[in-house]
Design an enzyme around this catalytic site. Sequence first.
Site, short mmCIF file in Angstrom:
data_model
loop_
_atom_site.label_atom_id
_atom_site.label_comp_id
_atom_site.label_asym_id
_atom_site.label_seq_id
_atom_site.Cartn_x
_atom_site.Cartn_y
_atom_site.Cartn_z
N ASP A 81 38.26 38.37 42.23
CA ASP A 81 39.79 39.35 43.80
C ASP A 81 38.59 39.30 44.14
O ASP A 81 37.84 40.36 44.18
CB ASP A 81 40.00 40.21 42.62
CG ASP A 81 41.44 40.32 44.72
OD1 ASP A 81 42.00 39.80 44.29
OD2 ASP A 81 41.17 42.10 44.29
N GLU B 68 38.17 35.19 45.26
CA GLU B 68 38.86 35.14 46.53
C GLU B 68 38.06 35.27 47.70
O GLU B 68 37.51 36.66 47.44
CB GLU B 68 39.82 35.97 46.17
CG GLU B 68 40.34 36.36 48.00
CD GLU B 68 41.81 37.17 47.16
OE1 GLU B 68 42.56 37.32 48.32
OE2 GLU B 68 41.74 38.20 46.64
#
Length: 586
Positions: free
Chosen positions: A244, A281
């Site tokens: 993330d 990401e």
Amino acid sequence: MLFEVWAPRAGQVTLRAGGRAYAMERDPARAGWWRREAPGGDGTRYGFSLDGGPVRPDPRSRRQPDGPDGLSAVAGPGGFPWRHAWAGRELAGAVLYELHVGTFTPEGTFDAAAARLPHLAALGVTHVELMPVCPFPGTHGWGYEGVSLWAVHEPYGGPAGLARFVDAAHALGLGIVLDVVHNHLGPSGNHLPAFGPYFTDTHHTPWGAAVNLDAPGSDEVRAYLTGSALAWLRDYRLDGLRLDAVHALADNRPKHFLAELSGAVDALAARLGRPLFLIAESDLNDPATVTPRPAGGLGLHAQWNDDFHHALHTLLTGESQGYYADFAAGPAAALAKTLRGGFFHDGTHSSFRGRPWGRPLDPAATPAHRLVGYAQNHDQIGNRAQGDRLAARLSPGLLACAAALVLGGPFTPMLFMGEEWGARTPWQFFTDHTDPQLAEAVRTGRRREFAAHGWSADEIPDPQDPATRARSCLDWSEPEHEPHRALLDWHRRLIALRRAEPDPGPLSATTAGVDPGGTAVLRRGTLCTAVNPTAAPAALPLGTPRATEILAAWHPVRLPGPDGVLHLPPASAAVLRCDGPAPERR
């Protein structure tokens, strides 16, 4: 058994295990570490008291039966009776499916989700990408405020539930990817600062102090994160991790943490004899993210491509607010640029950021599978004010166009759960904070955020209301009815065609032509994908080589005549077989 903990600032550490107290001793071989042998086994509750303070859970806890603030429990998947051998599934050629355990089914558990895995096997996807499963306060939430990075959320089913889910997936030939959050923890239930310098004020993130990757004590923090990542892959037999918001991992050391992590994962893959991968990401649009380490990159194996999503979204919806503005100025050109070169912002000016952004990828040297493409994901749905999906405002034909561009394009495709049948259920932002002050802060903060964009407070779902989570659960009766049944069949056919075609290699191996009106022709191997998202019939010149077979069509179409022109109805798409080599890249 041996209990260990890193607590470099403590003058004394007491182990509380099985209802008894044990004074721990410093480890002479490792600075800051404490250790103690004590009776214990699977299920033994334990924790650590630092300098006479409260008993806190183990930072490396494998199980938190009573949530993030409760005692840890001895646990581990090592004793799980795995039924199915697993040789792994590599990323090249993959079709990903993002899934949130808590809303994939009304029950919101691993076991309930496992019962639906045959649907995914029949759909044809290759990997299930689980959203975070680390413990977080309460029962229901997105999972991005998790703590205890080695443990599994108990309401989902805990460690044993995750192992059962993975084993069931492997029985069907499905790989598993897990979303992990290294850029922040908590805030509720985060006990790490009491143990050591896990965070630093040297850098700041949207969530406060940054995880300590480069300040004093960062060696152990890096080892903590890397150890957690390797444990997921090794002990739960996972195929990959989605990392993330890696752009929030501030690290000024000579070797970036991500390069260190990717090296450790590659080494583990070599030891296990099966492929493992990391998907980032990142909003930096920096080719170094997916460039191999020997070539000077960070060595991550892929990254999400938001630029492709934004271009496709603006083309189909006409939205132009926020970060969509740059793409909405010329959505067809933006889509063409991302299909050909990966990034839209590759050094160009970003009005949303107020400065130039990104660097260009080399299409000839970048494997296409290193970028993940999607029309929807949890962020792009859930961070809308009402969590509305594309199906809430696009016709089935336009949804079919989106699927054709994602599954016929060059990137590793990813679907968000329910997208395959055009789910009408929203996917909203929901929490279950047990701290009343934090719950109110999240509620008012979200309403304030969207009020700035013209939404009234009563239009914003209350994250703490159980009904918000309930609305976000998939309705598994939808695929039995039209148009959902037709969309599901369409996705199955597109996925089967994609998987039957060998991986094309670099980005430059896929040709893409998008005219100003938005009609598009993609050529990937012998497959030609034609898309007409407009409200009028379109004549699309396919060029050479000649199309010989219609493999899939949203509405009936005929093969092109001698002129090579395909006539497509409005809001429709088709996939054709084209013989011979691909034309020159456009």
